[in-house]
Design an enzyme around this catalytic site. Sequence first.
Site, PDB file in Angstrom:
ATOM      1  N   HIS A 100      -8.138   2.248  -2.796  1.00  0.00           N
ATOM      2  CA  HIS A 100      -8.838   3.361  -2.146  1.00  0.00           C
ATOM      3  C   HIS A 100     -10.273   2.878  -1.915  1.00  0.00           C
ATOM      4  O   HIS A 100     -10.807   2.109  -2.724  1.00  0.00           O
ATOM      5  CB  HIS A 100      -8.979   4.582  -3.044  1.00  0.00           C
ATOM      6  CG  HIS A 100      -7.711   5.203  -3.541  1.00  0.00           C
ATOM      7  ND1 HIS A 100      -7.051   4.765  -4.646  1.00  0.00           N
ATOM      8  CD2 HIS A 100      -7.034   6.287  -3.096  1.00  0.00           C
ATOM      9  CE1 HIS A 100      -5.993   5.544  -4.858  1.00  0.00           C
ATOM     10  NE2 HIS A 100      -5.967   6.474  -3.931  1.00  0.00           N
ATOM     11  N   ASP A 103     -12.406   3.074  -5.001  1.00  0.00           N
ATOM     12  CA  ASP A 103     -12.094   2.186  -6.126  1.00  0.00           C
ATOM     13  C   ASP A 103     -12.996   0.960  -6.103  1.00  0.00           C
ATOM     14  O   ASP A 103     -13.204   0.314  -7.127  1.00  0.00           O
ATOM     15  CB  ASP A 103     -10.661   1.616  -6.035  1.00  0.00           C
ATOM     16  CG  ASP A 103      -9.593   2.674  -5.942  1.00  0.00           C
ATOM     17  OD1 ASP A 103      -9.841   3.804  -6.394  1.00  0.00           O
ATOM     18  OD2 ASP A 103      -8.506   2.358  -5.409  1.00  0.00           O
ATOM     19  N   GLU A 231       2.716   9.369   1.659  1.00  0.00           N
ATOM     20  CA  GLU A 231       3.277   9.255   0.306  1.00  0.00           C
ATOM     21  C   GLU A 231       3.590  10.653  -0.198  1.00  0.00           C
ATOM     22  O   GLU A 231       2.688  11.399  -0.584  1.00  0.00           O
ATOM     23  CB  GLU A 231       2.258   8.563  -0.615  1.00  0.00           C
ATOM     24  CG  GLU A 231       2.799   8.371  -2.015  1.00  0.00           C
ATOM     25  CD  GLU A 231       1.790   7.673  -2.931  1.00  0.00           C
ATOM     26  OE1 GLU A 231       1.048   6.790  -2.458  1.00  0.00           O
ATOM     27  OE2 GLU A 231       1.756   8.032  -4.122  1.00  0.00           O
ATOM     28  N   GLU A 267       7.037   6.975  -4.141  1.00  0.00           N
ATOM     29  CA  GLU A 267       6.672   6.701  -5.535  1.00  0.00           C
ATOM     30  C   GLU A 267       7.742   7.278  -6.460  1.00  0.00           C
ATOM     31  O   GLU A 267       8.121   8.449  -6.333  1.00  0.00           O
ATOM     32  CB  GLU A 267       5.298   7.300  -5.860  1.00  0.00           C
ATOM     33  CG  GLU A 267       4.945   7.047  -7.316  1.00  0.00           C
ATOM     34  CD  GLU A 267       3.573   7.531  -7.738  1.00  0.00           C
ATOM     35  OE1 GLU A 267       2.607   7.318  -6.993  1.00  0.00           O
ATOM     36  OE2 GLU A 267       3.492   8.114  -8.831  1.00  0.00           O
ATOM     37  N   HIS A 270       6.807  10.501  -8.266  1.00  0.00           N
ATOM     38  CA  HIS A 270       6.726  11.675  -7.386  1.00  0.00           C
ATOM     39  C   HIS A 270       8.120  12.195  -7.047  1.00  0.00           C
ATOM     40  O   HIS A 270       8.320  13.398  -6.877  1.00  0.00           O
ATOM     41  CB  HIS A 270       5.975  11.327  -6.101  1.00  0.00           C
ATOM     42  CG  HIS A 270       4.549  10.925  -6.335  1.00  0.00           C
ATOM     43  ND1 HIS A 270       3.703  10.573  -5.316  1.00  0.00           N
ATOM     44  CD2 HIS A 270       3.824  10.825  -7.464  1.00  0.00           C
ATOM     45  CE1 HIS A 270       2.522  10.256  -5.814  1.00  0.00           C
ATOM     46  NE2 HIS A 270       2.581  10.395  -7.129  1.00  0.00           N
ATOM     47  N   ASP A 306       2.423  13.745 -13.690  1.00  0.00           N
ATOM     48  CA  ASP A 306       2.533  12.419 -13.084  1.00  0.00           C
ATOM     49  C   ASP A 306       1.991  11.395 -14.083  1.00  0.00           C
ATOM     50  O   ASP A 306       0.789  11.153 -14.141  1.00  0.00           O
ATOM     51  CB  ASP A 306       1.652  12.478 -11.828  1.00  0.00           C
ATOM     52  CG  ASP A 306       1.858  11.330 -10.892  1.00  0.00           C
ATOM     53  OD1 ASP A 306       2.837  10.601 -11.054  1.00  0.00           O
ATOM     54  OD2 ASP A 306       1.028  11.186  -9.978  1.00  0.00           O
TER      55      ASP A 306
HETATM   56  C1  XLS Z   1      -1.453  10.052  -6.839  1.00  0.00           C
HETATM   57  C2  XLS Z   1      -1.047   9.062  -5.868  1.00  0.00           C
HETATM   58  C3  XLS Z   1      -2.163   8.156  -5.345  1.00  0.00           C
HETATM   59  C4  XLS Z   1      -1.738   7.462  -4.085  1.00  0.00           C
HETATM   60  C5  XLS Z   1      -2.862   6.858  -3.307  1.00  0.00           C
HETATM   61  O1  XLS Z   1      -0.630  10.710  -7.470  1.00  0.00           O
HETATM   62  O2  XLS Z   1      -0.003   8.309  -6.415  1.00  0.00           O
HETATM   63  O3  XLS Z   1      -2.570   7.271  -6.319  1.00  0.00           O
HETATM   64  O4  XLS Z   1      -0.803   6.461  -4.345  1.00  0.00           O
HETATM   65  O5  XLS Z   1      -3.831   7.782  -2.987  1.00  0.00           O
HETATM   66 CA    CA Z   2       1.683   9.037  -9.306  1.00  0.00          CA
HETATM   67 CA    CA Z   3       1.074   6.548  -5.657  1.00  0.00          CA
END
Ligand code: XLS
Ligand code: CA
Ligand code: CA
Length: 438
Positions: A100, A103, A231, A267, A270, A306
């Site tokens: 990001h 980061d 995502e 992910e 998720h 998460d």
């Molecule tokens: C948060 C997300 C984040 C994305 C990128 O839950 O996983 O880290 O991957 O913004």
């Molecule tokens: Ca996550």
């Molecule tokens: Ca992620």
Amino acid sequence: MAYFDFIDQVNYEGAQSTNPFAFKFYDKDRVILGKPMHEHLHFAMAWWHNLCAAGTDMFGRDTADKSFQAMPSTMEHARAKVDAGFEFMQKLGIEYFCFHDVDLVPEAEDIHETNKRLDEITDYILKKMQETGIQCLWGTANLFSNPRYMNGAGSTNDANVFCFAAAQVKKALDLTVKLGGTGYVFWGGREGYETLLNTDVKFEQENIARLMHLAVDYGRKIGFTGDFFIEPKPKEPMKHQYDFDAATAIGFLRQYGLDRDFKLNIEANHATLAGHTFQHELRISAVNNMLGSIDANQGDLLLGWDTDEFPYDVYETTMCMYEVLKAGGLANGGFNFDAKNRRPSNTYADMFKGFILGMDTFALGLINAAKIIEDGRIDNFISEKYSSFHSGIGKRILDGDVTLEELSEYALDKKKIDCIMSGNQEALQSIVNSILFG
Ligand code: XLS
Ligand code: CA
Ligand code: CA
């Protein structure tokens, strides 16, 4: 300066090895289905978890030291993170990273200053990339941490905030192109709602689509030829997030004409938060030609949030790699370890051990998935299960060469169904076990 001088290089030593700093299963040059492991598994390091997150949770502060001997929130610290990150990736043989914007550098009050810092640090990163051959997998803008995004970024009620989101997306795209990234991610952590009592859902979704269209137009203009990714995540931080799961995100992309430029970044954690298996989300993406990239982690089914753990469940990675292999791989994507050490695993050595666990678990998944495919019994069963559509009336249905009346007549002639093929679930599960452990 070396930050991790307790280890020279993490090498493959085989399943019998007891060396905590060796791979037991990830043998990067081992050929699986015609390709070396490292080409199947484009592993990436997530800048945020590995180099920034230090254990703070809702109930307590940092347990790990991620200062890398520099004063936090300075450019010296930003550079130290680059040095540590590249040393880390080289020692593990990780070939990609994801980031990001925030980061990389401490965010300044003034966005001009933040952008200046980003230019400076990415010059430095580029130099390191050239020296090491390590590449950027994808970039993204953090549109959820800054307080201005409290009501959303693309979905905000405030046009000024929308412009700040646009400015961040523009810059993050500039940086992704500068670093040669093949993906750009939208994760909509604040794109959702806490209550419908204060929310115009249609307006918000249309505005998110507007921001994405603007990003695509700009990205293509500056020469970004990679994929945009959504995502999906159902909740957290918001009670309800618009990109709930793969099916919802695909519907959204099609509705707003974004499906040519976007794919999905799935992910594992998720998926389970959405009440699906990881494999389900991958399959839904793949059958819609939208399987783009993977955030390789694992959640805890007993916890409702998460947890972003390093993957260790070999059944999960096996089914993941089965889907990836069947889909023909991830073209512009890879396996980004969006994973962090548990809070008490707070040493530099633990950082390595987390990645060794994750890379080995995916290597096992790849080895097993290839065996399942080569064995053929699962695929043969599925083909056999639908074989009544290969000829006769079934084929005519597929050919579109029948009417509802004809089908009704066919059924009335037959009077009753004599037998339907068994679903065979337990036998198939047993086959998987014998392939994995036989
Ligand atoms: C948060 C997300 C984040 C994305 C990128 O839950 O996983 O880290 O991957 O913004
Ligand atoms: Ca996550
Ligand atoms: Ca992620």
